[in-house]
Enzyme design. Structure first.
Site, mmCIF file in Angstrom:
data_model
loop_
_atom_site.group_PDB
_atom_site.id
_atom_site.type_symbol
_atom_site.label_atom_id
_atom_site.label_comp_id
_atom_site.label_asym_id
_atom_site.label_seq_id
_atom_site.Cartn_x
_atom_site.Cartn_y
_atom_site.Cartn_z
ATOM 1 N N ARG A 1 68.596 33.475 59.982
ATOM 2 C CA ARG A 1 68.452 32.707 61.569
ATOM 3 C C ARG A 1 68.140 31.448 61.221
ATOM 4 N NH1 ARG A 1 71.516 35.942 63.396
ATOM 5 N NH2 ARG A 1 71.011 37.238 65.180
ATOM 6 N N GLU B 1 71.590 25.897 68.302
ATOM 7 C CA GLU B 1 72.975 26.109 68.064
ATOM 8 C C GLU B 1 73.800 25.989 69.384
ATOM 9 O OE1 GLU B 1 73.680 29.688 66.013
ATOM 10 O OE2 GLU B 1 72.619 28.996 64.400
ATOM 11 N N HIS C 1 77.631 29.084 62.359
ATOM 12 C CA HIS C 1 77.337 30.529 62.389
ATOM 13 C C HIS C 1 78.647 31.472 62.550
ATOM 14 C CE1 HIS C 1 73.817 33.100 64.362
ATOM 15 N NE2 HIS C 1 74.576 33.854 63.524
#
Length: 324
Positions: free
Chosen positions: A236, A265, A284
């Site tokens: 994360r 993000e 991601h």
């Protein structure tokens, strides 16, 4: 059994297999596109379950405003967007899919490590700008001459450790929830967090996000790593203090970073990490392959259906053991 399940996850919402599993369990499906607290609160009013992604907030307010919700399904591994404690206190079961992308994420972490170790991003940018020069990526160091430290030793880290062994890399790990004998089974030495920082050239992060791990890596931690250190994060974004990471790179306290996750993000266009040749960033996407997406949609659907049927389920999230 008649129940209503709200789907709020773009990775799985169009998956036929997921729909079939839930409908076979007697569920009627509703789709939610908005990922705000207010939208989620309204959507779960009268619903029996909800399936969410990492961007969908299932907060204490959401949980305490519903008297029908039985299950929250997290289409993924991390549950930092869900107030698990509030859910447990309100007799709501939280399930996830802890093993759906172990192969993909461990491979992606390895790929980021190799890309940083071999200066791939720097060479690529140099060649595309018209520079054909072996010196563009230096200094480079032999991969097998360094020690890699795993922060967290769950399923992903264990798969990565197995892959690294074939490259002759010495691996150590820190994890308060895994004993030394288990790590030895994977050829990995257990060390304290402080010792890990002092010994590694490569660092790969595999912890969930919660209060203890937020900004786990900041100014002090980067200062204690060697100047040749490569930092990899596929967990994360907020586990790393990004301004501290930028400062460490600018001052050559560490050498490179490979990041699949960021604090925000998508990142702001002026995020300084995006301009650096010594940083590799992916969006991601470490979890993704066609097979893992199928496994994810089926896995979360089966876990949610099992809860609705009252069956025991191995994917129930335990708030007492957060490092998975």
């Amino acid at each position: 059994m008649d129940s209503t399940i709200v789907l709020c996850d773009e990775k799985t919402v169009d998956q036929t297999d997921q729909v079939e599993i839930l409908e076979a369990a007697g569920a009627t499906l509703e789709t939610l596109d908005k990922k705000t607290e207010a939208a989620v609160e309204a959507a779960v009013s009268g619903a029996d379950g909800i399936i969410v992604d990492a961007a969908t907030p299932v907060t204490r307010r959401v949980i305490e405003r519903t008297d029908t919700l039985e299950v929250v399904g997290r289409a993924g591994i991390g549950v930092d967007n869900i107030d698990v404690e509030a859910a447990v206190n309100n007799d709501i079961t939280v399930v996830n899919v802890p093993d759906y992308s172990l192969e993909e994420v461990s491979t992606h972490a390895f790929a980021l490590l190799l890309a940083c170790n071999r200066g791939i991003s720097q060479y690529d940018r140099a060649v595309k700008s018209g520079t054909w020069d072996w010196k563009a990526g230096r200094p480079l160091h032999r991969l097998s001459s360094g020690t890699l430290g795993l922060v967290g030793f769950g399923g992903i880290a264990r798969r990565l450790a197995a892959k690294l062994r074939t490259f002759g890399v010495d691996v150590i790990a820190t994890d308060p929830y895994v004993d030394a004998s288990t790590m030895r089974d994977y050829g990995v030495g257990k060390v304290s967090f402080d010792e890990l920082l002092e010994r590694v050239e490569y660092l790969s992060i595999h912890v969930p996000l919660y209060d203890e791990t937020r900004h786990m890596f900041s100014v002090d931690e980067f200062e204690r790593l060697p100047e040749s250190a490569i930092v990899i994060n596929t967990s994360r974004g907020p586990v790393i203090d990004e301004p501290a990471l930028v400062a460490a790179l600018e001052s050559s306290e560490i050498a490179r970073a490979g990041l699949d996750v960021l604090e925000s993000e998508p990142p702001a266009p002026d995020n300084p990490l995006l301009e650096r040749d010594d940083v590799v960033v992916t969006p991601h996407t470490a979890w993704y392959s066609r097979a893992s997406r199928r496994d994810l949609s089926e896995g979360v659907a089966r876990a949610v259906a099992a809860v609705l049927r009252g069956d025991p389920n191995h994917s129930v999230v335990d708030p007492e053991t957060p490092w998975i």
